[in-house]
Structure formats: structure tokens, C-alpha cells
Design an enzyme around this catalytic site. Sequence first.
Site, short mmCIF file in Angstrom:
data_model
loop_
_atom_site.label_atom_id
_atom_site.label_comp_id
_atom_site.label_asym_id
_atom_site.label_seq_id
_atom_site.Cartn_x
_atom_site.Cartn_y
_atom_site.Cartn_z
N GLU A 190 91.75 -25.51 49.52
CA GLU A 190 91.24 -26.10 48.10
C GLU A 190 90.64 -24.77 47.09
O GLU A 190 90.49 -23.92 47.81
CB GLU A 190 89.91 -27.09 47.89
CG GLU A 190 90.11 -28.21 48.97
CD GLU A 190 89.15 -27.97 50.14
OE1 GLU A 190 88.03 -28.27 50.47
OE2 GLU A 190 89.69 -26.91 51.17
N GLU B 112 86.13 -21.25 40.11
CA GLU B 112 87.04 -20.48 40.98
C GLU B 112 88.28 -20.66 40.20
O GLU B 112 89.50 -20.36 40.54
CB GLU B 112 87.37 -21.07 42.29
CG GLU B 112 86.17 -20.90 43.14
CD GLU B 112 86.39 -21.14 44.50
OE1 GLU B 112 87.35 -21.09 45.02
OE2 GLU B 112 85.41 -21.33 45.32
#
Length: 685
Positions: free
Chosen positions: A136, A145
Site C-alpha cells: 500500500e 506518501e
Amino acid sequence: MSATTACPKTRAFQLRVNPLTGDSEWIVVEEGGDREELEEKTSKNLLATTSYLDMLNDSYRNWAFRAAIEKTIKKPCHVLDIGAGTGLLSMMAARTMAKFEEASEAKVSACESYLPMGKLMRRVLRKNQMEKKVSEILDSELLGEGLIPTLQQAHDMLLAKNPQTVPYRATTYGQLVESPFLWKLHDLFSNEINLSDGIHLTPAGLERVIGIKKQQYVMHCTAMSREIRLLSEPFKIFEFDFWKKPESHGEIEMSIKACSDGNVIAVISWWVLQLDEEGSIFYSTAPRWTNCPDNGMVENCIPGNENWCDHWKQCVWFISGAGLPVLKDKLVLFKAAYDEIKISYHLKCDDQTCCNNFNFGNCLLELSPERVAVYGDKDWRSGFINAMRNTLNVRSAPLCIIADDSVFLTILISYLSKNANTISSFPGLQEKGAQYLQAIADSNGFSMDRVKVIGKRASYLLTDNLIQQKVDFLVGEPFYYGNEGALPWQNLRFWKERTLLDSILSEDVVIMPCKGILKVCAMSLPDLWRSRCSLKKVEGFDHSVVNETLGACGNLPPLLEGPCLPYYIWQCGEVEELSEILPLMEFNFLEPIHACSRKIKVILDDTIEFSKLGICHGFALWIDWVLDNKKSLLVSTGPISRYWKQGVKLLSKPLAVNAAYSFAEIEAFFDHSSGEITISSFSPS
């Protein structure tokens, strides 16, 4: 199942920092390069401090993703896995599609931008005889992110129309809270009002000259639940559908009813993942005091159904100043906005101005919340004030060098001695530190004519003959800007600086701190130990090859030990001290660092006697800084203070504390050339 085509040799850059000097250099990382051994060592040091191992030890998370993948993939297809990690989710997808008759039409493509992780993933895939990749790209803030730009590119260039996704949806929730502890972490001005030591880091009229960066800070909020008053019910903020191309920006405005009188100090937020389209599999980072507010309660919403996990924390968004006063049943206007990398908030009541404007950002110095709290701590300040006052009074016009990034000590010396000449190195703060001192000098009664900021390591003073007299005082907290998350002994670069400056120190130089004492305490840490266990099979896939690189500590093979890692002990789930606090090693800063042998080996003469029954999972280590030769004044960075990280050395096998096994041994080696301390622990067999 199609095999992944061999890729050309990949090259990337990786930052390596010398803990003794603070110097950094970029090294080239490439597959099969000549510097493979150096690259692997650097990668291990970095990957061991990440959350990869903790995620892989989260059995509920792994089950939830496997169940969602098996439920979503109904026939062979092309699976795109973004942010590959160890390859776990891609292998799940490949295994699911292998069950279909048309398995030859299946394909798994994966993306992993961090080359050291990509190299580790290939080892996992080879171990499991697969060539697929997985991960992920979610962190505690959800967007930190690069989730949005990554999904946008995937929808534009890689995904079919109306793709099926795992996760299917993510929803963020928030709650208004009051907390004295959180208040201390960001409002230095209000905390200084209660002090009477004469030092003003944030003078009147310059309330925001020191502050924190306006962002969400990840913390284990459950650990401070007794110090939190809930001022609202949980409320939904944003919803992101992974199967749709996300917008780059978004805003929302709503009214939140206060459930109690109080002062809103922060917004605590978390997210809930809906992993499948039907809404039967969820995964959440909600704090323990709440259930998931999604049209009722979602069973098993909390990861592990009660297990502590280090990798998913909650987020704290601080309300500027002393907070926002609210009254029970009154409405608070709440605005939230997001862009490609972050979420931000601001609040107001009907008759008040906004708190936390989106464009807030007028601090000269942006420090970490923990550093802001340290600078507002009465006991910490009084220790340095007393030590400095006792020594400055005996010198007429001393030359003082601040060897680190301490603005507090610079102000303190200038405040206590009007005749002192001070040189502040500020290797991390640099020009911002100089601008800050200029702004607050008048309020603290000193002239910048007697203060010089070089913005480099203190040893730079030797290169250009900037010193015309011997140094009377060499001081530091020690605090090096940007180094707050490191192991405690990485602040021993103060000792290195002292050594390099040896030729310009006077014979009766005062060095503060004069000594560092490495302390140790045996601890029960069941949650942390479980999260750092070595891996074998994860959902049926062999992950044993990642243990050394990811810094596994528990259940290791004989003769192998895990690394010592930095943690805020108080945030590590269930925690209990099992022994007295004992000194393990001393560092005498009155002597040059080379006066010690190349490696300092300390074995306790007496074994650690456990003070109570329990299960010992490892040791907490930290440094107490001794400010005076009488050892009457010291600053401790141990677990009792929540503003510093401690080093944690976990045992491979937990030790039951009873009459038969009431001791353990631990030894330390200090390498003066690298600044590293190697910790080895032993328990009775």
C-alpha cells in the site's frame, strides 16, 4: 500467469549521515553495483527504523487485505500494485488468480520507487518462486506518501475504466479535544508566562517567533487518553474513493456541536479503510476510546481487534495559541482542506476569529513539538540556569562557544553575563537561528554585538583563525536540529566537537555537560516485542529473508541479535519497568574522545536485579547529561520524560522473571570513529 520482464539496471541516490559529525553525503545505490556491501548496510540501518516489519506482523491487517483481494478478483485480470514493499499483496493477487482455469491470462504489475525496498522485494519473490510485487502507499495522515498524484497518474495512464480497487474507499474522521500535554507541545508563549526565570524565548509581541510546523503529527493518542478531554463526538471529514480519479484539491465546511465546555487544543484524526466494495471488510486507525462512526459500529474496525500496532498512529493537528474556547451544545465552524500531500484544518466559533488559518506560517524558528515542550519545561530550564549561573559569575569577560543548535543556551549566557562573548555554531538552524536571536535580543536585555552565529559545526572555528583567545566555556544541551528522532547517543557528536576544539580550549575551560551517563532499565514491552518479531510465513508466503534487513528482534536464531532502535517508550503500548535504573557506561567530556580505547566495553559487575515479577522483553537505554562536576545537576532523557526517544534493545526470547531467572546481562561498545554504540544482551539459558 505472465512473468515480469527483466528490467534494466536501476540506479538511485540515498542519503547517509555521519552520527558523530552530522555531515551527510549522497551515495549511489544500484543493482549489482561495486558498493553493494556499503549500500546494503546503509539500507539496513534505514529500513530497520521503518514500519515495514510492524505491518507484516499485523495479522489482522494481512488477513483483511487477503480477504478483500480474494473477494474482489473474480477472474484473471491485470493487477497493478502501487508501492510494492515486500511483495505480499501482489503475491496474494497472483495466488488468487492461479485458481482460475484461465490463469495464463493473469498478470501482476507492481511499482516500488524506493530501490533498497525493491531489491528486498525481489529476494522475497525469489524465495516464494514468484515474480510479482506489492504494497500500500498509505501512512498515518493518509496523503503523506503521495497518494493523490500516484492515483491520478494510475487512472490517466495505467488503469482501465471503472477499475476494481483494494482498498475501495478511505474515510477520515476527526474529534475535538482538550489536553494539557498537547498544549505544552506547541504553545511555548503561554507556557513561558507561568515561568519567572527572566528568559523570554517568545517575548510579548513575538508570540509566534518559535513554533511548530503547521502539519499533522503522528502519535499514539491512546497512550495519552487519560490526559485528553473529548469536546465533540467523532465526525466524518473526507472520503476518498480509490476507484475514481481523485481531485488535486478539496475543501469542506461543517458545524460541529461541542459536547462539553472546554478549550480545543487539537483535532485528533484517523482513517477507516473500506477494503471491499460491499463494505464487509474494514481496517482502521481509530483510537481505543472510540468506535468507527460509519452509520453504526463497524465490527473489527480497530486493527487486530485490540492489538497495539506501531505502524498506524493517529494524527494531531494543533490549534494555534492557547486554543479555542467552546461551550457545551454550541456550534464550532470547522473547515478542512486537502491538496496532493496533506490535510489542514481551521476552526472558529460564531463570535470568534478563526484559529489556524490555512496560510498560517509566520514562525522564525519551526521546531519539533517535543523541543517546544522542552523549552517550556520549568525543571529543564532551571537545571541549566543554576549550572550556568554558578560558573559564569567567576569569569569577567568569558569567551563561550555553543557547540550545538541551542538558542536557549545562547540567550541564557547573554542574559546572565553582559560581558560574555558568545559564538553559536547553529549547524542545523544556521541563518534562521541568527535571525531569531536578532529578533528577541532586546527583550532579553543583550546586544548582538557580543553574539556571533557561524551556522556551521563548531570545529569550523579552527579553519579561519576566528578565535583570538582561548575558550572559557564550551556548552551544549546537546541538541542538533533535525536529529530528534535518532538514538540518544547520536548526540555524542558534542564530544566529537569538544575533541576537535581541544587546541583552543583554556586550561580551566568549563565544559557543559561535563559527562554523559548511559542508563539502562529492564522493561516489559509485550506489544513492541510482538511487533518486532522475526517473520516466517505471512499469509502463507515465506518472508524469512527480510528479517535482518528490516531489523527483526524477537524469535531470532541462536547467536543473532536485533538492532537497538529509537522509540518513545511511553507510546509503546503496554509498558512496565522491571528493574532499578542502572548506569551502564560513562562518557567524560573533560577528556578528548580519543583518550578512550577504540571500543569501550562495559559489563555490569552485578547482574541486573529485577525489582518485580513479570516478563522481561528487553531494555530501555538513554543518556543522562551531567551539568556540573558535583553531579548535583543533570538532565535525564529517560522514559520519565516524554520529550525524548530512548534506545530499545529487545531480547530474542522474553525472560520470565522469577526465583530461578532473576537477572540478565547487557554490555555496550562505543566506537569513537563512527559514533555508534553496539548493545548486546544476554539472559540465562
